[in-house]
Design a protein around this motif. Structure first.
Motif, mmCIF file in Angstrom:
data_model
loop_
_atom_site.group_PDB
_atom_site.id
_atom_site.type_symbol
_atom_site.label_atom_id
_atom_site.label_comp_id
_atom_site.label_asym_id
_atom_site.label_seq_id
_atom_site.Cartn_x
_atom_site.Cartn_y
_atom_site.Cartn_z
ATOM 1 N N GLY A 1 0.849 -1.181 0.000
ATOM 2 C CA GLY A 1 0.000 0.000 0.000
ATOM 3 C C GLY A 1 0.884 1.229 0.000
ATOM 4 N N ALA A 2 0.447 2.282 -0.660
ATOM 5 C CA ALA A 2 1.236 3.510 -0.722
ATOM 6 C C ALA A 2 0.303 4.712 -0.800
ATOM 7 C CB ALA A 2 2.163 3.489 -1.936
ATOM 8 N N TYR A 3 0.758 5.813 -0.237
ATOM 9 C CA TYR A 3 0.062 7.091 -0.328
ATOM 10 C C TYR A 3 0.904 7.980 -1.229
ATOM 11 C CZ TYR A 3 -2.309 11.407 0.927
ATOM 12 O OH TYR A 3 -3.023 12.587 0.878
ATOM 13 N N VAL A 4 0.295 8.533 -2.258
ATOM 14 C CA VAL A 4 0.993 9.356 -3.241
ATOM 15 C C VAL A 4 0.433 10.767 -3.170
ATOM 16 C CG1 VAL A 4 1.564 9.635 -5.679
ATOM 17 C CG2 VAL A 4 1.265 7.324 -4.720
ATOM 18 N N VAL A 5 1.314 11.733 -2.930
ATOM 19 C CA VAL A 5 0.891 13.127 -2.836
ATOM 20 C C VAL A 5 0.803 13.725 -4.235
ATOM 21 C CG1 VAL A 5 1.499 15.414 -1.946
ATOM 22 C CG2 VAL A 5 1.980 13.371 -0.573
ATOM 23 N N THR A 6 -0.311 14.403 -4.477
ATOM 24 C CA THR A 6 -0.504 15.077 -5.756
ATOM 25 C C THR A 6 -1.316 16.346 -5.571
ATOM 26 O OG1 THR A 6 -1.351 14.890 -8.018
ATOM 27 C CG2 THR A 6 -2.534 13.658 -6.319
ATOM 28 N N GLU B 1 -8.692 13.250 -1.110
ATOM 29 C CA GLU B 1 -8.046 12.021 -1.546
ATOM 30 C C GLU B 1 -9.016 10.935 -1.970
ATOM 31 O OE1 GLU B 1 -5.833 11.913 2.135
ATOM 32 O OE2 GLU B 1 -6.872 10.079 2.737
ATOM 33 N N PHE B 2 -8.457 9.894 -2.597
ATOM 34 C CA PHE B 2 -9.212 8.719 -3.015
ATOM 35 C C PHE B 2 -8.265 7.526 -3.043
ATOM 36 C CE2 PHE B 2 -7.381 10.287 -6.930
ATOM 37 C CZ PHE B 2 -7.073 9.150 -7.654
ATOM 38 N N GLY B 3 -8.848 6.329 -3.192
ATOM 39 C CA GLY B 3 -8.031 5.124 -3.235
ATOM 40 C C GLY B 3 -8.406 4.213 -4.385
ATOM 41 N N ILE B 4 -7.418 3.436 -4.855
ATOM 42 C CA ILE B 4 -7.635 2.470 -5.937
ATOM 43 C C ILE B 4 -6.911 1.168 -5.618
ATOM 44 C CG2 ILE B 4 -7.800 4.289 -7.696
ATOM 45 C CD1 ILE B 4 -4.962 3.289 -8.662
ATOM 46 N N LEU B 5 -7.216 0.137 -6.389
ATOM 47 C CA LEU B 5 -6.447 -1.109 -6.408
ATOM 48 C C LEU B 5 -5.778 -1.212 -7.762
ATOM 49 C CD1 LEU B 5 -8.735 -3.897 -4.876
ATOM 50 C CD2 LEU B 5 -6.734 -2.817 -3.848
ATOM 51 N N ASP B 6 -4.520 -1.661 -7.775
ATOM 52 C CA ASP B 6 -3.865 -1.923 -9.058
ATOM 53 C C ASP B 6 -4.178 -3.356 -9.488
ATOM 54 O OD1 ASP B 6 -1.978 -3.762 -7.938
ATOM 55 O OD2 ASP B 6 -0.477 -2.204 -7.661
ATOM 56 N N GLY C 1 -3.563 -6.033 -6.945
ATOM 57 C CA GLY C 1 -4.282 -5.968 -5.675
ATOM 58 C C GLY C 1 -3.664 -5.038 -4.653
ATOM 59 N N ASN C 2 -2.607 -4.324 -5.018
ATOM 60 C CA ASN C 2 -2.000 -3.359 -4.108
ATOM 61 C C ASN C 2 -2.914 -2.145 -3.965
ATOM 62 O OD1 ASN C 2 0.646 -4.711 -3.783
ATOM 63 N ND2 ASN C 2 0.783 -4.311 -5.979
ATOM 64 N N ARG C 3 -2.915 -1.562 -2.783
ATOM 65 C CA ARG C 3 -3.753 -0.403 -2.492
ATOM 66 C C ARG C 3 -2.949 0.877 -2.665
ATOM 67 N NH1 ARG C 3 -8.450 -1.872 -0.519
ATOM 68 N NH2 ARG C 3 -8.679 -3.998 0.231
ATOM 69 N N TRP C 4 -3.518 1.815 -3.403
ATOM 70 C CA TRP C 4 -2.904 3.112 -3.650
ATOM 71 C C TRP C 4 -3.879 4.193 -3.218
ATOM 72 C CZ3 TRP C 4 1.990 3.457 -5.779
ATOM 73 C CH2 TRP C 4 2.508 2.276 -6.310
ATOM 74 N N SER C 5 -3.391 5.138 -2.429
ATOM 75 C CA SER C 5 -4.173 6.315 -2.072
ATOM 76 C C SER C 5 -3.484 7.520 -2.679
ATOM 77 C CB SER C 5 -4.256 6.484 -0.551
ATOM 78 O OG SER C 5 -4.947 5.407 0.023
#
Length: 146
Positions: free
Chosen positions: A85-90, A120-125, A128-132
């Motif tokens: 899982g990772a949080y990406v700043v944008t 923010e929002f979240g997705i799955l790649d 199955g990894n979680r990305w916010s």
């Protein structure tokens, strides 16, 4: 400062934390993260049909490193596929959200304003990894100059 083969000066990125993950289908994950999400394909080193190491940079800073899953690798090297899982700043969270929704990406958390000041929002790649993705850059460090 480093130089490229054509003698153009380059600067190493500032120190940061880089999540590392492994993928059952690393080339497909790279294609998704680059072509759909917007990471930059900075380096991909292959070993036969495996990705030994890939560096994907986030245009606004930081990035992720990944490779093909190797069940025989020493424990603790990286997690199994689909467990990261990772949080990406944008600063472009709404634009990114709209683009990913239009691309049919699986959204796990709809875009919203959080009480701590982030949008923010979240997705799955595909693994199955979680990305916010969000605007939250963290709180100032104690004693840091403003």
């Amino acid at each position: 400062m480093n130089t490229t083969p054509d003698t153009m000066p380059t600067t190493a990125p500032a120190p940061t934390i880089w999540p590392g993950l492994q993928a059952n289908d690393a080339p497909a994950l790279i294609d998704f993260l680059v072509g759909t999400v917007g990471f930059l394909r900075t380096a991909v080193y292959e070993d036969g049909d495996r990705v030994a190491h890939a560096q994907l940079d986030w245009p606004e800073g930081g990035g992720v490193m990944l490779g093909s899953y190797d069940p025989s690798a020493p424990e603790g090297t990286c997690g199994t596929p689909g467990t990261a899982g990772a949080y990406v700043v944008t600063d472009r969270v709404d634009e990114l959200y709209e683009r990913l929704v239009a691309a049919g990406v699986r959204v796990t958390t709809e875009i919203e304003d959080k009480p701590y000041g982030s949008r923010e929002f979240g997705i799955l790649d595909p693994e199955g990894n979680r990305w916010s993705f969000g605007t939250y850059r963290g709180e100032p460090r104690p004693g840091a100059a403003s």
